[in-house]
Scaffold this motif. Structure first.
Motif, PDB file in Angstrom:
ATOM      1  N   VAL A 290      20.610 101.331  18.802  1.00  8.06           N
ATOM      2  CA  VAL A 290      19.224 100.944  19.069  1.00  8.06           C
ATOM      3  C   VAL A 290      18.522 102.113  19.749  1.00  8.06           C
TER       4      VAL A 290
ATOM      5  N   PRO B 215      18.153  95.994   5.446  1.00  9.46           N
ATOM      6  CA  PRO B 215      17.695  94.927   6.356  1.00  9.46           C
ATOM      7  C   PRO B 215      18.107  93.526   5.905  1.00  9.46           C
TER       8      PRO B 215
ATOM      9  N   TYR C 280      12.774  95.347  21.266  1.00  9.34           N
ATOM     10  CA  TYR C 280      11.421  95.875  21.080  1.00  9.34           C
ATOM     11  C   TYR C 280      10.341  94.822  21.274  1.00  9.34           C
TER      12      TYR C 280
ATOM     13  N   ASP D 184       9.476 102.015  24.765  1.00 11.56           N
ATOM     14  CA  ASP D 184      10.457 100.924  24.708  1.00 11.56           C
ATOM     15  C   ASP D 184      11.170 100.765  26.044  1.00 11.56           C
TER      16      ASP D 184
ATOM     17  N   TRP E 119      18.999  91.401  12.181  1.00  6.25           N
ATOM     18  CA  TRP E 119      18.215  92.590  12.494  1.00  6.25           C
ATOM     19  C   TRP E 119      16.941  92.181  13.220  1.00  6.25           C
ATOM     20  N   GLU E 120      16.349  91.064  12.790  1.00  7.62           N
ATOM     21  CA  GLU E 120      15.112  90.590  13.415  1.00  7.62           C
ATOM     22  C   GLU E 120      15.327  90.183  14.864  1.00  7.62           C
TER      23      GLU E 120
ATOM     24  N   ASP F  69       9.523  92.843  19.090  1.00 11.59           N
ATOM     25  CA  ASP F  69       8.786  92.917  17.835  1.00 11.59           C
ATOM     26  C   ASP F  69       9.774  92.849  16.678  1.00 11.59           C
ATOM     27  N   ALA F  70       9.946  91.658  16.121  1.00 13.05           N
ATOM     28  CA  ALA F  70      10.887  91.460  15.020  1.00 13.05           C
ATOM     29  C   ALA F  70      10.489  92.263  13.784  1.00 13.05           C
TER      30      ALA F  70
ATOM     31  N   ALA G   9      15.803  93.332  16.978  1.00 12.00           N
ATOM     32  CA  ALA G   9      14.517  94.017  17.148  1.00 12.00           C
ATOM     33  C   ALA G   9      13.627  93.248  18.126  1.00 12.00           C
TER      34      ALA G   9
ATOM     35  N   LEU H 174      14.941  99.445  12.244  1.00 15.20           N
ATOM     36  CA  LEU H 174      16.206  99.440  12.978  1.00 15.20           C
ATOM     37  C   LEU H 174      17.391  99.474  12.008  1.00 15.20           C
TER      38      LEU H 174
ATOM     39  N   ARG I  75      10.030  95.255  13.574  1.00 19.18           N
ATOM     40  CA  ARG I  75      10.701  96.556  13.592  1.00 19.18           C
ATOM     41  C   ARG I  75      12.145  96.472  13.069  1.00 19.18           C
ATOM     42  N   ALA I  76      12.517  95.307  12.546  1.00 21.41           N
ATOM     43  CA  ALA I  76      13.882  95.097  12.061  1.00 21.41           C
ATOM     44  C   ALA I  76      14.241  96.044  10.927  1.00 21.41           C
TER      45      ALA I  76
END
Length: 161
Positions: A80, A68, A51, A86, A43-44, A53-54, A47, A60, A56-57
């Motif tokens: 996504v 997560p 994004y 974005d 997920w990281e 930006d991990a 993201a 998401l 935001r995992a």
């Protein structure tokens, strides 16, 4: 010379252009794309890719109705959601990638001064495009600008710490 993994960003922009609109948060229109999970994806990492930006995992994963901490299975689809910000950020990534790729072509053709211009243009658009920094350093070395090359490489080492 190294090439970054830009396939995902290019696919994201292409798919975003074709995807239908769907509200993600009240008042924000977004485009939702489906990304196919690859081996090693988390997920990281997804993201971070879409994004930049991990952190935001978790959001998401939640959007996809998942925990997560749950491992992703290659081949599965992840929705996504991309809001206007974005999409603008992805557009900048693609613009930087185009400059970077042009720099690679110029460098491979031996036109090092044009390659320096293209790598520099990519970095003005996206200062986090580390492959552009690395290849700019390599190209500076090829034209004899060793101090500039060294300074960039030292900066890259500092960023990795």
């Amino acid at each position: 010379m190294r090439r970054p993994a830009l396939i995902v960003a290019a696919c994201a922009a292409l798919l975003a252009a074709c995807a239908g609109r769907q509200a993600v948060r009240p008042g924000l229109e977004a485009q939702v794309i489906t990304y196919t999970v690859m081996p090693g994806d988390t997920w990281e990492s997804i993201a971070a890719e879409f994004y930049r930006d991990a952190r935001r995992a978790a959001a998401l994963a939640s959007y996809n109705g998942a925990d997560p901490a749950q491992a992703l299975r290659p081949g599965n689809g992840v929705r996504v959601p991309l809001d206007r910000g974005d999409l603008a950020a992805l557009d900048r990534v693609l613009q930087a990638a185009a400059e970077y790729n042009e720099g690679l072509e110029r460098a491979q053709g031996g036109d090092y001064h044009a390659a320096i211009e293209r790598f520099s243009a990519a970095l003005r658009i996206d200062p986090e495009l580390l492959d552009a920094s690395y290849n700019l350093a390599v190209t500076y070395r090829r034209v004899g600008l060793h101090e500039r090359s060294r300074a960039i490489l030292e900066d890259l080492v500092r960023r990795e710490r």
